[in-house]
Design a protein around this motif. Sequence first.
Motif, PDB file in Angstrom:
ATOM      1  N   ALA A   1       0.729  -1.335  -0.040  1.00  0.00           N
ATOM      2  CA  ALA A   1      -0.098  -0.003  -0.036  1.00  0.00           C
ATOM      3  C   ALA A   1       0.739   1.270   0.066  1.00  0.00           C
ATOM      4  O   ALA A   1       2.018   1.411   0.453  1.00  0.00           O
ATOM      5  CB  ALA A   1      -1.010   0.152   1.228  1.00  0.00           C
ATOM      6  N   ARG A   2       0.165   2.342  -0.392  1.00  0.00           N
ATOM      7  CA  ARG A   2       1.096   3.659  -0.730  1.00  0.00           C
ATOM      8  C   ARG A   2       0.356   4.722   0.488  1.00  0.00           C
ATOM      9  O   ARG A   2      -0.825   5.050   0.476  1.00  0.00           O
ATOM     10  CB  ARG A   2       0.935   4.234  -2.089  1.00  0.00           C
ATOM     11  CG  ARG A   2       1.470   3.146  -2.999  1.00  0.00           C
ATOM     12  CD  ARG A   2       1.359   3.783  -4.213  1.00  0.00           C
ATOM     13  NE  ARG A   2       2.000   4.708  -4.617  1.00  0.00           N
ATOM     14  CZ  ARG A   2       2.300   5.695  -5.674  1.00  0.00           C
ATOM     15  NH1 ARG A   2       1.465   5.376  -6.562  1.00  0.00           N
ATOM     16  NH2 ARG A   2       2.995   6.884  -5.676  1.00  0.00           N
ATOM     17  N   LEU A   3       1.247   4.702   1.571  1.00  0.00           N
ATOM     18  CA  LEU A   3       0.683   5.568   2.777  1.00  0.00           C
ATOM     19  C   LEU A   3       1.515   6.935   2.813  1.00  0.00           C
ATOM     20  O   LEU A   3       1.420   7.304   3.795  1.00  0.00           O
ATOM     21  CB  LEU A   3       0.614   4.902   3.939  1.00  0.00           C
ATOM     22  CG  LEU A   3      -0.203   3.490   3.786  1.00  0.00           C
ATOM     23  CD1 LEU A   3       0.425   2.406   4.685  1.00  0.00           C
ATOM     24  CD2 LEU A   3      -1.722   3.908   4.419  1.00  0.00           C
ATOM     25  N   ASP A   4       2.260   7.203   1.869  1.00  0.00           N
ATOM     26  CA  ASP A   4       2.994   8.228   2.020  1.00  0.00           C
ATOM     27  C   ASP A   4       2.433   9.572   2.281  1.00  0.00           C
ATOM     28  O   ASP A   4       1.259  10.073   1.882  1.00  0.00           O
ATOM     29  CB  ASP A   4       3.892   8.646   0.619  1.00  0.00           C
ATOM     30  CG  ASP A   4       4.621   7.503   0.010  1.00  0.00           C
ATOM     31  OD1 ASP A   4       4.971   6.509   0.874  1.00  0.00           O
ATOM     32  OD2 ASP A   4       5.064   7.446  -1.077  1.00  0.00           O
ATOM     33  N   GLY A   5       2.795  10.352   3.499  1.00  0.00           N
ATOM     34  CA  GLY A   5       2.255  11.487   3.783  1.00  0.00           C
ATOM     35  C   GLY A   5       0.819  11.395   4.422  1.00  0.00           C
ATOM     36  O   GLY A   5       0.403  12.368   4.708  1.00  0.00           O
ATOM     37  N   ALA A   6       0.689  10.010   4.773  1.00  0.00           N
ATOM     38  CA  ALA A   6      -0.906   9.856   5.694  1.00  0.00           C
ATOM     39  C   ALA A   6      -0.794  10.288   7.039  1.00  0.00           C
ATOM     40  O   ALA A   6       0.370  10.262   7.495  1.00  0.00           O
ATOM     41  CB  ALA A   6      -1.144   8.221   5.351  1.00  0.00           C
ATOM     42  N   ILE A   7      -1.982  10.483   7.480  1.00  0.00           N
ATOM     43  CA  ILE A   7      -1.875  10.772   8.955  1.00  0.00           C
ATOM     44  C   ILE A   7      -2.468   9.816   9.678  1.00  0.00           C
ATOM     45  O   ILE A   7      -3.784   9.387   9.319  1.00  0.00           O
ATOM     46  CB  ILE A   7      -2.811  12.021   9.104  1.00  0.00           C
ATOM     47  CG1 ILE A   7      -2.017  13.331   8.405  1.00  0.00           C
ATOM     48  CG2 ILE A   7      -2.620  12.548  10.678  1.00  0.00           C
ATOM     49  CD1 ILE A   7      -2.981  14.656   8.309  1.00  0.00           C
ATOM     50  N   MET A   8      -1.690   9.097  10.595  1.00  0.00           N
ATOM     51  CA  MET A   8      -2.138   8.051  11.182  1.00  0.00           C
ATOM     52  C   MET A   8      -2.082   7.843  12.719  1.00  0.00           C
ATOM     53  O   MET A   8      -1.981   7.221  13.432  1.00  0.00           O
ATOM     54  CB  MET A   8      -1.648   6.745  10.658  1.00  0.00           C
ATOM     55  CG  MET A   8      -1.917   6.365   9.313  1.00  0.00           C
ATOM     56  SD  MET A   8      -1.182   4.909   8.648  1.00  0.00           S
ATOM     57  CE  MET A   8       0.395   5.685   8.016  1.00  0.00           C
ATOM     58  N   THR A   9      -2.162   9.223  13.217  1.00  0.00           N
ATOM     59  CA  THR A   9      -1.960   9.478  14.520  1.00  0.00           C
ATOM     60  C   THR A   9      -3.234   8.679  15.262  1.00  0.00           C
ATOM     61  O   THR A   9      -4.032   8.778  15.007  1.00  0.00           O
ATOM     62  CB  THR A   9      -1.950  11.097  14.953  1.00  0.00           C
ATOM     63  OG1 THR A   9      -1.135  11.593  14.081  1.00  0.00           O
ATOM     64  CG2 THR A   9      -2.035  11.385  16.572  1.00  0.00           C
TER      65      THR A   9
ATOM     66  N   ARG B   1       7.360   9.778   5.191  1.00  0.00           N
ATOM     67  CA  ARG B   1       6.878  10.878   5.791  1.00  0.00           C
ATOM     68  C   ARG B   1       5.349  10.917   6.373  1.00  0.00           C
ATOM     69  O   ARG B   1       4.824  11.927   6.457  1.00  0.00           O
ATOM     70  CB  ARG B   1       7.142  12.443   4.976  1.00  0.00           C
ATOM     71  CG  ARG B   1       8.589  12.663   4.756  1.00  0.00           C
ATOM     72  CD  ARG B   1       8.550  13.886   3.948  1.00  0.00           C
ATOM     73  NE  ARG B   1       8.414  13.832   2.499  1.00  0.00           N
ATOM     74  CZ  ARG B   1       8.887  13.042   1.496  1.00  0.00           C
ATOM     75  NH1 ARG B   1       9.928  12.446   1.831  1.00  0.00           N
ATOM     76  NH2 ARG B   1       8.412  12.947   0.366  1.00  0.00           N
ATOM     77  N   ALA B   2       5.076   9.798   7.012  1.00  0.00           N
ATOM     78  CA  ALA B   2       3.829   9.432   7.293  1.00  0.00           C
ATOM     79  C   ALA B   2       3.751  10.005   8.726  1.00  0.00           C
ATOM     80  O   ALA B   2       4.645   9.931   9.521  1.00  0.00           O
ATOM     81  CB  ALA B   2       3.323   8.194   7.071  1.00  0.00           C
ATOM     82  N   GLU B   3       2.752  10.524   9.242  1.00  0.00           N
ATOM     83  CA  GLU B   3       2.476  10.937  10.823  1.00  0.00           C
ATOM     84  C   GLU B   3       1.858   9.755  11.472  1.00  0.00           C
ATOM     85  O   GLU B   3       0.609   9.423  11.147  1.00  0.00           O
ATOM     86  CB  GLU B   3       1.588  12.077  10.779  1.00  0.00           C
ATOM     87  CG  GLU B   3       1.229  12.556  12.142  1.00  0.00           C
ATOM     88  CD  GLU B   3       2.265  12.873  12.930  1.00  0.00           C
ATOM     89  OE1 GLU B   3       2.157  12.161  14.122  1.00  0.00           O
ATOM     90  OE2 GLU B   3       3.277  13.941  12.653  1.00  0.00           O
ATOM     91  N   MET B   4       2.728   9.169  12.121  1.00  0.00           N
ATOM     92  CA  MET B   4       2.304   7.871  12.889  1.00  0.00           C
ATOM     93  C   MET B   4       2.375   7.790  14.308  1.00  0.00           C
ATOM     94  O   MET B   4       2.726   6.979  14.834  1.00  0.00           O
ATOM     95  CB  MET B   4       2.838   6.585  12.397  1.00  0.00           C
ATOM     96  CG  MET B   4       2.607   6.499  10.673  1.00  0.00           C
ATOM     97  SD  MET B   4       3.594   5.215   9.845  1.00  0.00           S
ATOM     98  CE  MET B   4       2.723   3.821  10.575  1.00  0.00           C
ATOM     99  N   SER B   5       2.602   9.004  14.861  1.00  0.00           N
ATOM    100  CA  SER B   5       2.977   9.040  16.366  1.00  0.00           C
ATOM    101  C   SER B   5       1.789   8.508  17.101  1.00  0.00           C
ATOM    102  O   SER B   5       0.423   8.441  16.714  1.00  0.00           O
ATOM    103  CB  SER B   5       2.927  10.631  16.831  1.00  0.00           C
ATOM    104  OG  SER B   5       1.628  11.225  16.380  1.00  0.00           O
ATOM    105  N   ARG B   6       2.175   7.767  18.233  1.00  0.00           N
ATOM    106  CA  ARG B   6       1.272   7.056  19.043  1.00  0.00           C
ATOM    107  C   ARG B   6       0.354   5.930  18.377  1.00  0.00           C
ATOM    108  O   ARG B   6      -0.717   5.475  18.805  1.00  0.00           O
ATOM    109  CB  ARG B   6       0.212   7.941  19.704  1.00  0.00           C
ATOM    110  CG  ARG B   6       1.072   8.912  20.811  1.00  0.00           C
ATOM    111  CD  ARG B   6      -0.083   9.908  21.501  1.00  0.00           C
ATOM    112  NE  ARG B   6      -0.768  10.526  20.892  1.00  0.00           N
ATOM    113  CZ  ARG B   6      -0.576  11.670  20.160  1.00  0.00           C
ATOM    114  NH1 ARG B   6       0.577  12.344  20.249  1.00  0.00           N
ATOM    115  NH2 ARG B   6      -1.669  12.291  19.297  1.00  0.00           N
TER     116      ARG B   6
END
Length: 189
Positions: free
Chosen positions: A77-85, A101-106
């Motif tokens: 899958a392509r999740l570049d730049g996705a926000i997954m907080t 550069r995905a946002e995957m904090s916590r």
Amino acid sequence: MAELTREEILARVRRGQSLAGMDLSEADLSYEDLRGVDLRDANLTDAHLQNANLERADLRGANLTRAFLFGANLNRARLDGAIMTDANLQDTNLEVASAVRAEMSRCALFGAHGAKANFQGANLSEARLKRASLKGANLAGANLKGAHLERADLSGADLRNADMRGAHVAHATMDGANTQGALTQDLHT
């Protein structure tokens, strides 16, 4: 709330239509076959995608904040730049996926399978990666500050210039991992 009903969403998927940019927040697409679906920039906040097949799906720039993806297949899958907080990706298949550069904090990634996945420059601060398999994964420049990597397999992973300050790495396997330039102060071993 999603702008389409579950049935309307699935009808679009069956017709091969794009869902890019759509508001699919809180949609329940658990156990559905969403292979290759175009979800670029879609709002999937609080969506339920448990055990969904998202192989080769395009989720670039999608908002998956607090999404429930337990057991989902995100292979390639392509999740570049996705926000997954705060998203739950426990036991997901992220093999060869791209989350640059995905946002995957916590993010909860307990037991996730991310062999050869690309997390270059991703924010995985305070992510819970216990027992995750990240063999050969690209984590160069990733923010792993305070991440929980207990018993994770990082064999052959690229951790160059990663920020691992305060990360929990007890019993993690790091054979052959490249940690050149990584910030490793205050590691919890």
